[in-house]
Design a protein around this motif. Structure first.
Motif, short mmCIF file in Angstrom:
data_model
loop_
_atom_site.label_atom_id
_atom_site.label_comp_id
_atom_site.label_asym_id
_atom_site.label_seq_id
_atom_site.Cartn_x
_atom_site.Cartn_y
_atom_site.Cartn_z
N SER A 186 36.72 33.85 45.43
CA SER A 186 37.96 33.63 45.85
C SER A 186 38.25 34.51 47.12
CB SER A 186 39.24 33.78 44.81
OG SER A 186 38.97 35.32 44.44
N SER A 187 38.91 34.09 48.02
CA SER A 187 39.14 35.12 49.26
C SER A 187 40.44 35.93 49.04
CB SER A 187 39.48 34.30 50.34
OG SER A 187 40.51 33.51 50.35
N SER A 188 40.63 37.12 49.48
CA SER A 188 41.86 37.90 49.28
C SER A 188 42.92 37.33 49.81
CB SER A 188 41.58 39.31 50.12
OG SER A 188 41.40 38.94 51.53
N SER A 189 43.12 36.27 50.63
CA SER A 189 44.25 35.74 51.38
C SER A 189 44.73 34.88 50.21
CB SER A 189 44.03 35.28 52.56
OG SER A 189 43.04 33.94 52.15
N SER A 190 43.87 34.38 49.24
CA SER A 190 44.55 33.20 48.43
C SER A 190 45.28 34.06 47.03
CB SER A 190 43.50 32.49 47.86
OG SER A 190 42.32 33.24 46.87
N ARG A 191 45.07 35.33 47.18
CA ARG A 191 45.68 36.15 45.84
C ARG A 191 47.19 36.25 46.20
NH1 ARG A 191 41.36 40.88 45.45
NH2 ARG A 191 39.63 39.92 45.44
N LYS A 192 47.91 36.28 45.23
CA LYS A 192 49.50 36.58 45.59
C LYS A 192 49.62 37.92 45.73
CE LYS A 192 53.82 36.07 43.31
NZ LYS A 192 54.45 36.57 42.34
N GLN A 193 49.98 38.23 46.61
CA GLN A 193 50.54 39.68 47.39
C GLN A 193 51.91 40.11 46.47
OE1 GLN A 193 48.82 41.88 48.66
NE2 GLN A 193 47.07 40.17 48.86
N PRO A 194 51.94 41.26 45.85
CA PRO A 194 53.37 41.36 45.23
C PRO A 194 54.54 41.50 46.56
CG PRO A 194 51.98 43.49 45.45
CD PRO A 194 51.27 42.43 45.93
N THR A 195 55.68 41.05 45.96
CA THR A 195 56.90 41.28 46.89
C THR A 195 57.24 42.81 47.17
OG1 THR A 195 58.40 41.22 45.10
CG2 THR A 195 57.95 38.96 46.10
N PRO A 196 57.74 42.91 48.37
CA PRO A 196 58.04 44.58 48.46
C PRO A 196 58.67 45.08 47.72
CG PRO A 196 58.18 43.21 50.55
CD PRO A 196 58.15 42.26 49.41
N LEU A 197 60.08 44.16 46.89
CA LEU A 197 60.91 44.84 45.92
C LEU A 197 59.96 45.21 44.57
CD1 LEU A 197 63.70 45.30 45.00
CD2 LEU A 197 63.79 42.95 44.05
N GLU A 198 58.92 44.49 44.40
CA GLU A 198 58.17 44.46 43.01
C GLU A 198 57.18 45.94 43.25
OE1 GLU A 198 55.74 41.09 42.78
OE2 GLU A 198 56.98 40.27 41.26
N THR A 199 56.71 46.21 44.57
CA THR A 199 56.18 47.30 44.96
C THR A 199 57.01 48.48 44.84
OG1 THR A 199 54.68 45.94 46.39
CG2 THR A 199 54.69 48.31 46.68
N SER A 200 58.19 48.45 45.58
CA SER A 200 59.15 49.49 45.46
C SER A 200 59.45 49.88 43.92
CB SER A 200 60.37 48.97 46.17
OG SER A 200 61.35 50.11 46.33
#
Length: 64
Positions: free
Chosen positions: A6-20
Motif C-alpha cells: 500500500s502506498s503512503s498516500s492511500s493511508r488516512k492521515q489524521p486531521t489536525p484536530l486529532e493531532t492537536s
C-alpha cells in the motif's frame, strides 16, 4: 500470492484536530508525571560552536 504494497498516500492521515488533541493529551500526561517544560528564548541555538574547517574535502589528501 503476494500482497500489494500500500502506498503512503492511500493511508488516512489524521486531521489536525486529532493531532492537536493527541499532543495535548501527551503534554498533560508528561506534566502529571512531574515533567517540566522549559521555555527557551528566541534566537538561542542548541548547536555548539565547533572549531575546524566548515567544508568537506573529497579525494586524496595533498602531499606535503
Amino acid at each position: 500470492m503476494a500482497k500489494k504494497a500500500s502506498s503512503s498516500s492511500s493511508r488516512k492521515q489524521p486531521t489536525p484536530l486529532e493531532t492537536s488533541q493527541s499532543i495535548d493529551a501527551q503534554v498533560q500526561a508528561f506534566l502529571a508525571k512531574g515533567g517540566e517544560i522549559e521555555q527557551i528564548p528566541k534566537g538561542v541555538s542548541g548547536q555548539t560552536n565547533t572549531s575546524g574547517p566548515k567544508h568537506i574535502t573529497l579525494g586524496k589528501k595533498p602531499r606535503s
